[in-house]
Design a protein around this motif. Structure first.
Motif, mmCIF file in Angstrom:
data_model
loop_
_atom_site.group_PDB
_atom_site.id
_atom_site.type_symbol
_atom_site.label_atom_id
_atom_site.label_comp_id
_atom_site.label_asym_id
_atom_site.label_seq_id
_atom_site.Cartn_x
_atom_site.Cartn_y
_atom_site.Cartn_z
ATOM 1 N N GLY A 1 77.163 18.786 4.977
ATOM 2 C CA GLY A 1 77.664 19.341 6.231
ATOM 3 C C GLY A 1 76.575 19.775 7.192
ATOM 4 N N GLY A 2 75.303 19.639 6.786
ATOM 5 C CA GLY A 2 74.206 20.048 7.649
ATOM 6 C C GLY A 2 74.102 21.546 7.823
ATOM 7 N N ASN A 3 74.628 22.301 6.849
ATOM 8 C CA ASN A 3 74.614 23.763 6.949
ATOM 9 C C ASN A 3 73.334 24.383 6.411
ATOM 10 N N VAL A 4 72.482 23.582 5.810
ATOM 11 C CA VAL A 4 71.153 24.018 5.383
ATOM 12 C C VAL A 4 70.144 22.998 5.904
ATOM 13 N N THR A 5 68.902 23.430 6.034
ATOM 14 C CA THR A 5 67.853 22.524 6.511
ATOM 15 C C THR A 5 67.449 21.552 5.424
ATOM 16 N N VAL A 6 67.358 22.061 4.179
ATOM 17 C CA VAL A 6 66.938 21.267 3.035
ATOM 18 C C VAL A 6 67.662 21.778 1.799
ATOM 19 N N TRP B 1 66.682 26.946 3.005
ATOM 20 C CA TRP B 1 66.599 26.224 1.736
ATOM 21 C C TRP B 1 67.900 26.469 0.967
ATOM 22 N N GLY B 2 68.675 25.455 0.693
ATOM 23 C CA GLY B 2 69.917 25.616 -0.056
ATOM 24 C C GLY B 2 69.725 25.220 -1.506
ATOM 25 N N PRO C 1 69.650 16.630 5.046
ATOM 26 C CA PRO C 1 70.877 16.009 5.553
ATOM 27 C C PRO C 1 70.514 14.705 6.248
ATOM 28 N N VAL C 2 71.358 13.696 6.150
ATOM 29 C CA VAL C 2 71.003 12.367 6.656
ATOM 30 C C VAL C 2 70.734 12.365 8.160
ATOM 31 N N LYS D 1 73.616 9.207 2.010
ATOM 32 C CA LYS D 1 74.194 10.401 2.618
ATOM 33 C C LYS D 1 73.223 11.589 2.600
ATOM 34 N N MET D 2 72.147 11.455 1.824
ATOM 35 C CA MET D 2 71.079 12.453 1.790
ATOM 36 C C MET D 2 69.752 11.702 1.785
#
Length: 319
Positions: A196-201, A152-153, A128-129, A217-218
């Motif tokens: 949304g920053g809901n995963v670390t990577v 990890w997403g 996430p940015v 954005k990423m």
């Protein structure tokens, strides 16, 4: 007399489904996409459908998205609803093999008809940015300290990004069984989770994340290719000291129970499309690598890939 004999021969060939593509009327095709909208299979299936129409290999193409379980839900639907249908296609790829190995579903690829492999693509890992981590090294330092804290997403369990995450953990001395992998039903959900920053990577095929990387954005921190992707300024895992390389190929299957002649018609239509400028443009746009392989050669490739993936997943603690 000769004309009458010729016409009778054409009629017989048409009945057998073995007319060359150029001599057949383009069919209305049905494309099973065993994933939700927004992901790699979805973009591949819709790009292929449009290119088939542009190439004159299909009169029209309708789409059916059935996401979940690494494509297994869509595969089961395809098997049950398309028996003997010479106008039915299903997009699939390495992810489905991983899903079958991990999930052991009652319906496998032995129930459908292998047609052709079209492309190969490598995965990219992104942050996430606004992530506190700036590099893959930062991420791996956290992974070593607390494996479960790194979310990890990616796609379904057994997807190439899931396997790659397990291989990365193993390569840096972390038990792969301890990785915290969050599976999503489609690329759209995975993209939203990263944004949304809901995963670390997040991990996926480069084409799925490309516009968000370009827009800032990423933050891309590594690709799973052996060398850097053409026109992409993202370091490989290998050049960062992580001995991991894994690709993600995509192909097409036909329905169960079609004849050899009907299978040949579909392969010819796909090959005609593969050579058409419309499909070449899609490969360039999405940074897909052309990987044509058809018929029995494709079937043998899938068998070999299945065995290789099973061994990789076993070494990574996923099976």
């Amino acid at each position: 007399m000769r004309r009458a004999i010729f016409l009778k021969s054409l009629a017989a060939m048409a009945a057998a489904g073995v007319l060359p593509v150029s001599a057949q009327k383009a069919a209305a095709l049905k494309m099973m996409i065993p994933a939700n909208p927004g992901g790699g299979w979805d973009s591949t299936g819709r790009a292929l459908g449009k290119a088939m129409q542009d190439a004159g290999a299909a009169a029209s193409v309708s789409y059916d998205n059935r996401g979940g379980a690494a494509g297994i839900i869509g595969l089961a639907q395809f098997v049950n609803a398309s028996k003997g249908d010479p106008n039915a296609l299903m997009v699939m790829g390495a992810v489905m093999l991983g899903g079958i190995i991990a999930g052991r579903p009652p319906v496998g690829l032995d129930k459908v008809t292998p047609l052709a492999r079209l492309t190969s693509e490598y995965n990219v890992f992104v942050l996430p940015v606004d992530s506190p981590h700036k590099t893959m090294k930062d991420l791996l330092e956290q992974l070593k300290k607390d494996p479960g804290s790194v979310k990890w997403g990616g796609g379904s369990r057994g997807s190439t990004e899931h396997i790659a995450a397990a291989m990365i953990a193993r390569a840096v001395g972390v038990d792969p069984a301890k990785i915290n992998f969050v599976a999503f039903r489609g690329g759209g959900e995975a993209i939203a989770a990263v944004l949304g920053g809901n995963v670390t990577v997040g991990g996926s095929g480069y084409s799925e994340f490309a516009e968000y990387i370009a827009a800032g954005k990423m933050r891309a921190v590594g690709v799973t290719s052996g060398t850097r992707l053409k026109g992409v300024n993202v370091p490989t895992l290998k050049e960062q000291g992580i001995d991991v390389e894994i690709g993600n190929w995509r192909g097409v299957y036909g329905a169960p129970g079609i004849t050899d002649g009907q299978r040949k018609v579909l392969i010819d239509a796909l090959h005609r499309t593969f050579k058409h400028p419309a499909w070449q443009d899609q490969m360039d746009k999405n940074r897909w690598t052309p990987a044509w392989l058809a018929g029995d050669e494709f079937a043998n490739f899938v068998d070999a890939e299945f065995a290789s993936l099973r061994a990789t997943m076993a070494k990574s603690g996923m099976v």
